[in-house]
Write a protein that holds these residues in place. Structure first.
Motif, PDB file in Angstrom:
ATOM      1  N   ALA A 197      -6.117   1.202  -4.523  1.00 13.01           N
ATOM      2  CA  ALA A 197      -6.527   1.848  -5.673  1.00 13.01           C
ATOM      3  C   ALA A 197      -5.198   2.369  -6.017  1.00 13.01           C
ATOM      4  N   GLU A 198      -4.253   2.714  -5.294  1.00 10.81           N
ATOM      5  CA  GLU A 198      -2.831   3.076  -5.914  1.00 10.81           C
ATOM      6  C   GLU A 198      -1.873   2.936  -4.773  1.00 10.81           C
ATOM      7  N   GLN A 239       0.794  -1.273   0.072  1.00  7.92           N
ATOM      8  CA  GLN A 239       0.028   0.037  -0.026  1.00  7.92           C
ATOM      9  C   GLN A 239       0.705   1.154   0.119  1.00  7.92           C
ATOM     10  N   GLU A 240       2.018   1.154   0.730  1.00  5.65           N
ATOM     11  CA  GLU A 240       2.891   2.467   0.840  1.00  5.65           C
ATOM     12  C   GLU A 240       4.462   1.823   0.906  1.00  5.65           C
TER      13      GLU A 240
END
Length: 216
Positions: A187-188, A161-162
């Motif tokens: 989503a990103e 996610q990050e």
């Protein structure tokens, strides 16, 4: 092993991304730095586990002296085989690494810095068994191991996610990555970079901002 800057970055960065977790686990707690940092910025109950006896005793002492000792429970044991009594909303880990690099003749350093006591495959298996279905985890790795771990995590049902890439100075290449993984595809993927020291050799403003709650 003494407290190192990259562990501090992991703790401070993760503390801002706990998703209101109520129960957390630190796998391979070392001297207890990470649970103390997370307890400072949450109301969670935190378990932490450490295999090395000397590190366990040091962590136990550090935790007992902290203001958050009532919420931190330290376990002496091996995360690969320990029967945890609960599952966790969030897991944090700074695992042993440099498994392909030269080994130190000092065995304690080997255990702390190499995958002799816990491989990444074993680690992801332990995380999967300890995490609730919608949980998340953060991990610190050498930058050159991050791509391999992303594939390993994906194969085990976790999505990046990050990711924070860490460089020592603007002139240095990346040497660490800190990543947040979740069980639902985002989503990103958020990608950021942190440079610890600026061109003058002083702490960068971004590093100082991240660590302001912890550095006196």
């Amino acid at each position: 092993m003494k407290v190192c800057t990259d562990s501090c970055i992991l703790g401070a960065w993760t503390a801002k991304r706990l998703h209101e977790a109520k129960r957390m686990l630190d796998i391979g707690t070392g001297t207890g730095l990470l649970p103390i940092m997370l307890a400072q910025n949450s109301n969670a109950i935190i378990d932490c586990i450490e295999l090395d006896h000397d590190s366990f005793k040091q962590a136990e002492e550090n935790i007992q002296k902290s203001p958050w000792s009532e919420r931190i429970h330290i376990i002496e044991g091996d995360a690969r085989h320990y029967s945890f009594q609960t599952k966790y909303d969030f897991i944090i880990t700074n695992p042993p690494f440099y498994e392909s690099d030269l080994h130190s003749p000092e065995q304690k350093k080997n255990k702390a810095k190499h995958e002799e006591s816990l491989s990444l495959d074993e680690l992801i298996s332990a995380i999967r068994s300890c995490l609730v279905n919608d949980g998340a985890f953060s991990i610190l790795l050498p930058f050159h191991r991050s791509e391999y771990f992303e594939k390993l995590a994906l194969a085990n049902g976790f999505f990046l996610q990050e990711k924070l890439t860490v460089r020592q100075t603007p002139a240095h290449t990346a040497f660490r990555s800190i990543s947040l993984y979740v069980t639902k595809k985002p989503a990103e993927v958020i990608l950021n970079e942190l440079i610890i020291k600026n061109e003058e050799g002083k702490n960068s403003s971004e590093f100082a901002e991240l660590m302001k709650d912890y550095y006196g």
